[in-house]
Design a protein around this motif. Structure first.
Motif, PDB file in Angstrom:
ATOM      1  N   GLY A 160       1.139  -1.036  -0.320  1.00  0.00           N
ATOM      2  CA  GLY A 160       0.504   0.401   0.107  1.00  0.00           C
ATOM      3  C   GLY A 160       0.792   1.113   0.023  1.00  0.00           C
ATOM      4  O   GLY A 160      -0.023   2.147  -0.510  1.00  0.00           O
ATOM      5  N   LEU A 161       1.991   1.005   0.905  1.00  0.00           N
ATOM      6  CA  LEU A 161       2.106   2.766   1.124  1.00  0.00           C
ATOM      7  C   LEU A 161       3.145   2.533  -0.203  1.00  0.00           C
ATOM      8  O   LEU A 161       3.906   3.865  -0.970  1.00  0.00           O
ATOM      9  CB  LEU A 161       3.970   2.387   1.721  1.00  0.00           C
ATOM     10  N   LEU A 162       3.938   1.291  -0.925  1.00  0.00           N
ATOM     11  CA  LEU A 162       4.948   1.544  -1.503  1.00  0.00           C
ATOM     12  C   LEU A 162       3.785   2.328  -3.797  1.00  0.00           C
ATOM     13  O   LEU A 162       4.577   2.771  -4.531  1.00  0.00           O
ATOM     14  CB  LEU A 162       5.537   0.562  -2.456  1.00  0.00           C
ATOM     15  N   ALA A 163       2.718   1.854  -2.935  1.00  0.00           N
ATOM     16  CA  ALA A 163       1.722   1.685  -4.383  1.00  0.00           C
ATOM     17  C   ALA A 163       1.721   3.583  -4.477  1.00  0.00           C
ATOM     18  O   ALA A 163       1.224   4.285  -4.765  1.00  0.00           O
ATOM     19  CB  ALA A 163       0.326   1.583  -4.020  1.00  0.00           C
ATOM     20  N   LEU A 164       1.436   4.419  -3.086  1.00  0.00           N
ATOM     21  CA  LEU A 164       0.637   5.634  -2.689  1.00  0.00           C
ATOM     22  C   LEU A 164       2.254   6.062  -2.906  1.00  0.00           C
ATOM     23  O   LEU A 164       1.786   7.570  -3.433  1.00  0.00           O
ATOM     24  CB  LEU A 164       0.517   5.896  -0.871  1.00  0.00           C
ATOM     25  N   THR A 209       4.639   5.666  -5.152  1.00  0.00           N
ATOM     26  CA  THR A 209       4.455   5.751  -7.290  1.00  0.00           C
ATOM     27  C   THR A 209       3.655   6.623  -7.489  1.00  0.00           C
ATOM     28  O   THR A 209       3.277   7.509  -8.445  1.00  0.00           O
ATOM     29  CB  THR A 209       3.895   4.083  -7.104  1.00  0.00           C
ATOM     30  N   ALA A 210       1.854   6.509  -7.056  1.00  0.00           N
ATOM     31  CA  ALA A 210       1.423   7.751  -7.313  1.00  0.00           C
ATOM     32  C   ALA A 210       1.719   8.721  -7.347  1.00  0.00           C
ATOM     33  O   ALA A 210       1.462   9.948  -7.647  1.00  0.00           O
ATOM     34  CB  ALA A 210       0.052   7.445  -6.176  1.00  0.00           C
ATOM     35  N   ALA A 221       5.326  14.255 -11.388  1.00  0.00           N
ATOM     36  CA  ALA A 221       5.903  13.927 -12.921  1.00  0.00           C
ATOM     37  C   ALA A 221       5.067  14.453 -13.775  1.00  0.00           C
ATOM     38  O   ALA A 221       5.010  15.412 -14.654  1.00  0.00           O
ATOM     39  CB  ALA A 221       6.168  12.811 -13.596  1.00  0.00           C
ATOM     40  N   HIS A 222       3.998  14.711 -13.376  1.00  0.00           N
ATOM     41  CA  HIS A 222       2.462  15.271 -14.678  1.00  0.00           C
ATOM     42  C   HIS A 222       2.343  16.627 -14.722  1.00  0.00           C
ATOM     43  O   HIS A 222       2.101  17.447 -15.020  1.00  0.00           O
ATOM     44  CB  HIS A 222       1.102  14.472 -13.901  1.00  0.00           C
ATOM     45  N   SER A 223       1.923  16.722 -13.423  1.00  0.00           N
ATOM     46  CA  SER A 223       2.575  18.604 -13.286  1.00  0.00           C
ATOM     47  C   SER A 223       3.803  18.979 -13.829  1.00  0.00           C
ATOM     48  O   SER A 223       3.953  20.088 -13.585  1.00  0.00           O
ATOM     49  CB  SER A 223       2.830  18.931 -10.897  1.00  0.00           C
TER      50      SER A 223
END
Length: 327
Positions: free
Chosen positions: A296-300, A302-303, A309-311
């Motif tokens: 869960g933390l790794l997924a967070l 990554t998000a 990166a998008h910003s």
């Protein structure tokens, strides 16, 4: 207000990284799969069986058991239908009742008992194995018969069943030990008898047979297998253990089936029938809480990286387009 917003953004970025570092320091992926508690595993198995046993699932299987005159499986499926509230069609209900009626009455029981003693494979009811076959095989006469049978095969030049001969010889020795030790060797004797009857019933797979021969050559190896066979018998019955043993491909899997029997108890055969061996054994385990937290933390994180990166990309595109507008 801006300071609060900046602090919030900073915490949103930093806290997950700190928590992930703490969790990863505990090596969450070293043992990602752990055993469920007995209560957890029993609940998981019960729910999985209840979801599986539907009219569409059980109808064809009962029909198959009826056509094959498999009274053991028919009795099991009939119990599963009743326990899970599945109503059979009227015609199928009549046929099931007629077939199962052949197991009732003292004459039928006596005749079936004799059949079980002669050939355990011809036994139509698992309960008769416990009351008719096991008592004889548990006696010294059963062990002597097994050794004599294989000795005769050797004299004739025919194939000798090493497992049957070894279990018979060990059974004779275990009988003597039980008498001398005033009963302390009884579990070993029962385990030997269980495996020997299973061998006669063709309930030991080729893989388990090879594994038992290998285990007999190591210190304590065969004793552990005997203990696992006893665990299954104690959790289910002397008759059901023969059916469950058919699913074991080696001594390690025998140990896992013993664990399953301790969790499911009298419902072990029902779980194996409804879910199959692989799924039943998988439900004994679950992903550890620490591993779930780490994922869960790794997924967070990554998000967050993707969002950042998008910003940045969006900002760069705006700056690249802005000069063109000014011109």
């Amino acid at each position: 207000m801006r300071r609060l917003a900046r602090l919030t953004l900073l915490l949103w970025a930093v806290v997950p990284v700190i928590l992930a570092a703490i969790v990863m320091a505990q090596h969450p992926f070293a043992s990602p799969i752990i055993e469920r508690t007995t209560t957890e595993a029993h609940l998981a198995l019960t729910m999985a069986v209840a979801r599986t046993v539907t009219p569409e699932w059980i109808g064809p299987r009962i029909e198959q058991a009826l056509n094959g005159k498999d009274l053991q499986r028919l009795s099991l499926l009939n119990d599963m239908a009743r326990e899970n509230g599945v109503t059979l069609s009227a015609s199928q209900r009549i046929r099931v009742d007629e077939e199962l009626a052949s197991l009732e009455g003292w004459r039928a029981t006596t005749g079936n008992c004799i059949r079980c003693m002669r050939d355990v494979n011809a036994c139509p009811d698992l309960t008769l194995i416990a009351s008719c076959t096991i008592p004889f095989e548990l006696s010294p006469a059963g062990d002597v018969a097994a050794v004599s049978r294989q000795t005769l095969n050797w004299l004739k030049g025919e194939e000798v069943d090493e497992v049957d001969a070894a279990l018979g010889a060990l059974g004779i020795a275990a009988t003597a030990t039980t008498v001398v030790s005033l009963g302390s060797g009884a579990p070993v004797k029962m385990g030997l008898t269980t495996l020997r009857v299973a061998r006669k019933a063709n309930a030991i797979s080729p893989g388990l047979r090879r594994s038992l021969i290998a285990a007999s050559k190591t210190e304590g190896g065969l004793r552990k297998a005997l203990g696992d066979a006893n665990r299954i018998r104690n959790s289910t019955s002397s008759g059901e253990v023969l059916v469950i043993l058919r699913h074991a491909d080696d001594v390690d899997e025998l140990s896992r089936l013993a664990r399953l029997s301790e969790v499911a108890g009298k419902d072990t055969r029902k779980a194996l029938e409804a879910l199959g061996k692989p799924r039943s054994l998988r439900l004994l385990n679950r992903v550890s809480d620490l591993t779930v937290a780490a994922i869960g933390l790794l997924a967070l994180i990554t998000a967050q990286i993707i969002t950042l990166a998008h910003s940045i990309l969006k900002l760069m595109l705006r700056r690249a387009i802005a000069p063109g507008r000014n011109r």
